[in-house]
Design a protein around this motif. Structure first.
Motif, mmCIF file in Angstrom:
data_model
loop_
_atom_site.group_PDB
_atom_site.id
_atom_site.type_symbol
_atom_site.label_atom_id
_atom_site.label_comp_id
_atom_site.label_asym_id
_atom_site.label_seq_id
_atom_site.Cartn_x
_atom_site.Cartn_y
_atom_site.Cartn_z
ATOM 1 N N GLU A 26 0.872 -1.264 -0.130
ATOM 2 C CA GLU A 26 0.052 0.044 0.136
ATOM 3 C C GLU A 26 0.615 1.093 -0.130
ATOM 4 O OE1 GLU A 26 -3.369 -0.055 -0.439
ATOM 5 O OE2 GLU A 26 -3.310 -2.172 -0.210
ATOM 6 N N THR A 27 0.507 2.415 -0.745
ATOM 7 C CA THR A 27 1.234 3.447 -0.793
ATOM 8 C C THR A 27 0.324 4.788 -0.304
ATOM 9 O OG1 THR A 27 0.478 3.877 -3.258
ATOM 10 C CG2 THR A 27 2.628 2.741 -2.949
ATOM 11 N N ASP A 28 -0.808 4.283 0.208
ATOM 12 C CA ASP A 28 -1.682 5.452 0.902
ATOM 13 C C ASP A 28 -1.104 6.066 2.381
ATOM 14 O OD1 ASP A 28 -3.389 5.448 -1.193
ATOM 15 O OD2 ASP A 28 -4.561 3.772 -0.060
ATOM 16 N N PRO A 29 -0.746 7.491 2.363
ATOM 17 C CA PRO A 29 -0.267 8.005 3.509
ATOM 18 C C PRO A 29 -1.209 7.359 4.677
ATOM 19 C CG PRO A 29 -0.567 9.720 1.922
ATOM 20 C CD PRO A 29 -1.200 8.369 1.414
ATOM 21 N N LEU A 61 7.069 16.149 -0.994
ATOM 22 C CA LEU A 61 7.963 16.064 0.203
ATOM 23 C C LEU A 61 7.692 17.260 1.412
ATOM 24 C CD1 LEU A 61 11.461 15.320 -1.037
ATOM 25 C CD2 LEU A 61 10.013 13.653 -0.011
ATOM 26 N N ALA A 62 7.304 18.229 0.799
ATOM 27 C CA ALA A 62 6.695 19.290 1.842
ATOM 28 C C ALA A 62 5.593 18.562 2.680
ATOM 29 C CB ALA A 62 6.486 20.523 1.122
ATOM 30 N N GLU A 63 4.750 18.196 1.694
ATOM 31 C CA GLU A 63 3.275 17.512 2.452
ATOM 32 C C GLU A 63 3.578 16.345 3.372
ATOM 33 O OE1 GLU A 63 -0.607 17.216 3.483
ATOM 34 O OE2 GLU A 63 0.452 18.820 2.456
ATOM 35 N N ALA A 64 4.704 15.439 2.959
ATOM 36 C CA ALA A 64 5.066 14.480 3.723
ATOM 37 C C ALA A 64 5.601 15.181 5.070
ATOM 38 C CB ALA A 64 6.277 13.850 3.170
ATOM 39 N N GLU A 65 6.462 16.076 4.982
ATOM 40 C CA GLU A 65 7.009 16.895 6.364
ATOM 41 C C GLU A 65 5.928 17.058 7.304
ATOM 42 O OE1 GLU A 65 10.186 19.305 6.306
ATOM 43 O OE2 GLU A 65 11.312 17.689 5.063
ATOM 44 N N ARG A 66 4.821 18.041 6.740
ATOM 45 C CA ARG A 66 3.714 18.451 7.348
ATOM 46 C C ARG A 66 2.938 17.127 7.955
ATOM 47 N NH1 ARG A 66 3.982 22.706 3.545
ATOM 48 N NH2 ARG A 66 2.629 21.428 2.011
ATOM 49 N N TYR A 67 2.576 16.241 7.112
ATOM 50 C CA TYR A 67 2.065 15.250 7.742
ATOM 51 C C TYR A 67 2.547 14.437 9.014
ATOM 52 C CZ TYR A 67 -0.851 10.542 7.396
ATOM 53 O OH TYR A 67 -1.335 9.502 7.786
ATOM 54 N N ALA A 68 3.828 14.343 8.661
ATOM 55 C CA ALA A 68 4.605 13.551 9.874
ATOM 56 C C ALA A 68 4.760 14.477 11.027
ATOM 57 C CB ALA A 68 6.196 13.471 9.484
ATOM 58 N N GLU A 69 4.568 15.809 10.982
ATOM 59 C CA GLU A 69 4.638 16.762 12.231
ATOM 60 C C GLU A 69 3.344 16.721 12.830
ATOM 61 O OE1 GLU A 69 5.864 20.477 10.512
ATOM 62 O OE2 GLU A 69 7.907 19.923 10.344
ATOM 63 N N ASP A 70 2.084 16.545 11.902
ATOM 64 C CA ASP A 70 0.878 16.182 12.589
ATOM 65 C C ASP A 70 0.226 14.945 13.244
ATOM 66 O OD1 ASP A 70 0.505 18.881 11.750
ATOM 67 O OD2 ASP A 70 -0.809 18.620 9.912
ATOM 68 N N THR A 71 1.061 13.950 12.573
ATOM 69 C CA THR A 71 0.678 12.630 12.897
ATOM 70 C C THR A 71 1.508 12.042 13.962
ATOM 71 O OG1 THR A 71 -0.268 12.397 10.599
ATOM 72 C CG2 THR A 71 0.262 10.355 11.749
ATOM 73 N N LEU A 72 3.090 12.185 13.849
ATOM 74 C CA LEU A 72 3.834 11.383 14.775
ATOM 75 C C LEU A 72 3.719 11.426 16.049
ATOM 76 C CD1 LEU A 72 6.955 11.767 12.566
ATOM 77 C CD2 LEU A 72 5.685 9.642 13.280
ATOM 78 N N PRO A 73 3.213 12.804 16.584
ATOM 79 C CA PRO A 73 2.879 12.665 18.175
ATOM 80 C C PRO A 73 1.870 11.994 18.613
ATOM 81 C CG PRO A 73 3.216 14.904 17.391
ATOM 82 C CD PRO A 73 3.093 13.951 16.139
ATOM 83 N N VAL A 74 0.729 11.740 17.771
ATOM 84 C CA VAL A 74 -0.522 11.015 18.268
ATOM 85 C C VAL A 74 0.005 9.566 18.025
ATOM 86 C CG1 VAL A 74 -2.739 10.490 17.635
ATOM 87 C CG2 VAL A 74 -1.791 12.707 17.511
ATOM 88 N N LEU A 89 12.927 8.490 12.307
ATOM 89 C CA LEU A 89 13.873 8.941 11.078
ATOM 90 C C LEU A 89 12.919 9.065 9.722
ATOM 91 C CD1 LEU A 89 16.620 6.065 11.593
ATOM 92 C CD2 LEU A 89 16.772 8.670 12.154
ATOM 93 N N LEU A 90 12.917 10.037 9.258
ATOM 94 C CA LEU A 90 12.368 10.562 7.951
ATOM 95 C C LEU A 90 13.383 10.114 6.655
ATOM 96 C CD1 LEU A 90 10.698 13.686 8.520
ATOM 97 C CD2 LEU A 90 9.853 11.522 8.915
#
Length: 115
Positions: A26-29, A61-74, A89-90
């Motif tokens: 799967e490649t879905d975020p 890649l910019a969206e990936a970083e925003r997604y990571a910043e929002d999702t990783l803490p939860v 690690l990204l």
């Protein structure tokens, strides 16, 4: 439940995250799966399993970083009862038949329970 199942179930408890027990194409975020890195046997009482939990990120890649910043803490909070997280690690991951994906590797360990 085993370590792999615990990790997948905990990840799935986060809205927008779909946890799998094994590698999927799967490649879905929001796709998450644990990869067993190694088991260390420090003493006669048992081992310590080291995991790389893969979180698939958006292709941009910019969206990936925003997604990571929002999702990783939860996601980290959901995984904390099941895994001692030591690093995130990204990276970019090459999957056969799929291509290169932006991912976050969530590194951690727990007592080995592969039953």
């Amino acid at each position: 439940m085993n370590g792999r199942g615990d990790i997948a179930a905990a990840a799935s408890s986060v809205p927008g995250i779909i946890g799998h027990e094994y590698v999927v194409g799967e490649t879905d975020p929001g796709t998450v799966y644990p990869r067993l890195d190694r088991i260390e046997y420090p003493n006669a009482f048992g081992g310590v399993a080291h995991w790389n939990v893969v979180l698939v990120l958006p292709q941009d890649l910019a969206e990936a970083e925003r997604y990571a910043e929002d999702t990783l803490p939860v996601l980290k909070a959901a995984l904390d009862p099941h895994l001692v997280i030591t690093a995130v690690l990204l990276q970019r991951l090459q999957l056969d038949g799929v291509g290169t994906l932006p991912v976050a590797f969530i590194n951690g360990h727990r007592e080995a329970d592969l039953s």
